[in-house]
Design a protein around this motif. Structure first.
Motif, PDB file in Angstrom:
ATOM      1  N   ALA A   1      63.319  13.563  32.683  1.00  0.00           N
ATOM      2  CA  ALA A   1      63.610  15.000  32.556  1.00  0.00           C
ATOM      3  C   ALA A   1      63.262  15.438  31.129  1.00  0.00           C
ATOM      4  O   ALA A   1      64.051  15.289  30.206  1.00  0.00           O
TER       5      ALA A   1
ATOM      6  N   HIS B   1      66.314  21.509  37.313  1.00  0.00           N
ATOM      7  CA  HIS B   1      67.485  22.297  36.915  1.00  0.00           C
ATOM      8  C   HIS B   1      68.311  22.569  38.158  1.00  0.00           C
ATOM      9  O   HIS B   1      67.762  22.687  39.249  1.00  0.00           O
ATOM     10  N   GLY B   2      69.590  22.717  37.947  1.00  0.00           N
ATOM     11  CA  GLY B   2      70.459  23.059  39.070  1.00  0.00           C
ATOM     12  C   GLY B   2      70.494  24.550  39.283  1.00  0.00           C
ATOM     13  O   GLY B   2      69.624  25.293  38.822  1.00  0.00           O
TER      14      GLY B   2
ATOM     15  N   ARG C   1      58.721   9.028  35.423  1.00  0.00           N
ATOM     16  CA  ARG C   1      59.259  10.394  35.410  1.00  0.00           C
ATOM     17  C   ARG C   1      60.566  10.448  34.627  1.00  0.00           C
ATOM     18  O   ARG C   1      61.456   9.648  34.833  1.00  0.00           O
TER      19      ARG C   1
ATOM     20  N   GLN D   1      67.769  27.044  27.522  1.00  0.00           N
ATOM     21  CA  GLN D   1      66.929  25.837  27.508  1.00  0.00           C
ATOM     22  C   GLN D   1      65.433  26.196  27.452  1.00  0.00           C
ATOM     23  O   GLN D   1      64.926  26.955  28.272  1.00  0.00           O
TER      24      GLN D   1
END
Ligand SMILES: Cc1cc2nc3c(=O)[nH]c(=O)nc-3n(C[C@H](O)[C@H](O)[C@H](O)COP(=O)(O)O)c2cc1C
Length: 154
Positions: A12, A149-150, A10, A67
């Motif tokens: 990002a 994502h935050g 995995r 993004q």
């Protein structure tokens, strides 16, 4: 794919095929795995919101520093939580447990959460974090990439 390979593989990922769609079966599989993620007192306080509307996703992208993955990934999942899940018929979370376990756990839920809003928020963050990682690893095992994502400024 085994668990070690999913964890190691995995990453990002930022670039996605905007034309790809998950099948209904794949979505069903992903979320049935997500709902196996643990929660304190088993209150299952996560709520998974899938943003499908392209215009809405574009607006979210604008507040997410533009993004591309926000609009291009085949799924955009907003991890939400019900901060009051603990008081909504809590007996249902333990209905399959032995009676003596139910008798202990169900009242304990109220004792733990009542009047403690910060605890409810903390548990929501924990539950969502664990569920998010579960989703990302499950996606990996299904052949998909992901990107966490935050908090977005909406
Ligand atoms: C809470 C959180 C917020 C993140 N926000 C973003 C983001 O906005 N854009 C992005 O590309 N990656 C984001 N990431 C991914 C991290 O940058 C990434 O996980 C980290 O650099 C490690 O890389 P890896 O996940 O590929 O191993 C976020 C990760 C977390 C846990």
């Amino acid at each position: 794919m085994d668990t070690f390979a999913a964890i190691e593989g995995r990453r990002a990922v930022k670039l996605y095929d905007p034309n790809h769609k998950l099948t209904a079966e794949e979505e069903q599989k992903l979320f049935s795995l997500a709902t196996l993620a643990p929660t304190a007192f088993n209150i299952q306080n996560w709520r998974f919101v899938i943003l499908r509307n392209p215009e809405l996703r574009q607006k979210v992208r604008e507040v997410a520093w533009g993004q591309a993955q926000v609009t291009d990934a085949s799924l955009l999942i907003v991890m939400c939580a019900d901060l009051k899940a603990w008081e909504k018929d809590p007996a249902r979370y333990w209905r399959n447990a032995p009676p003596e376990v139910q008798a202990f756990m169900v009242p304990a839920i109220g004792q733990y959460y009542r009047g403690r809003d910060q605890v409810a928020r903390d548990e929501a963050m924990r539950s969502c974090g664990i569920a998010a990682q579960t989703i990302m690893l499950a996606a990996k095992a299904m052949g998909y990439e992901s990107c966490p994502h935050g908090r977005l400024r909406l």
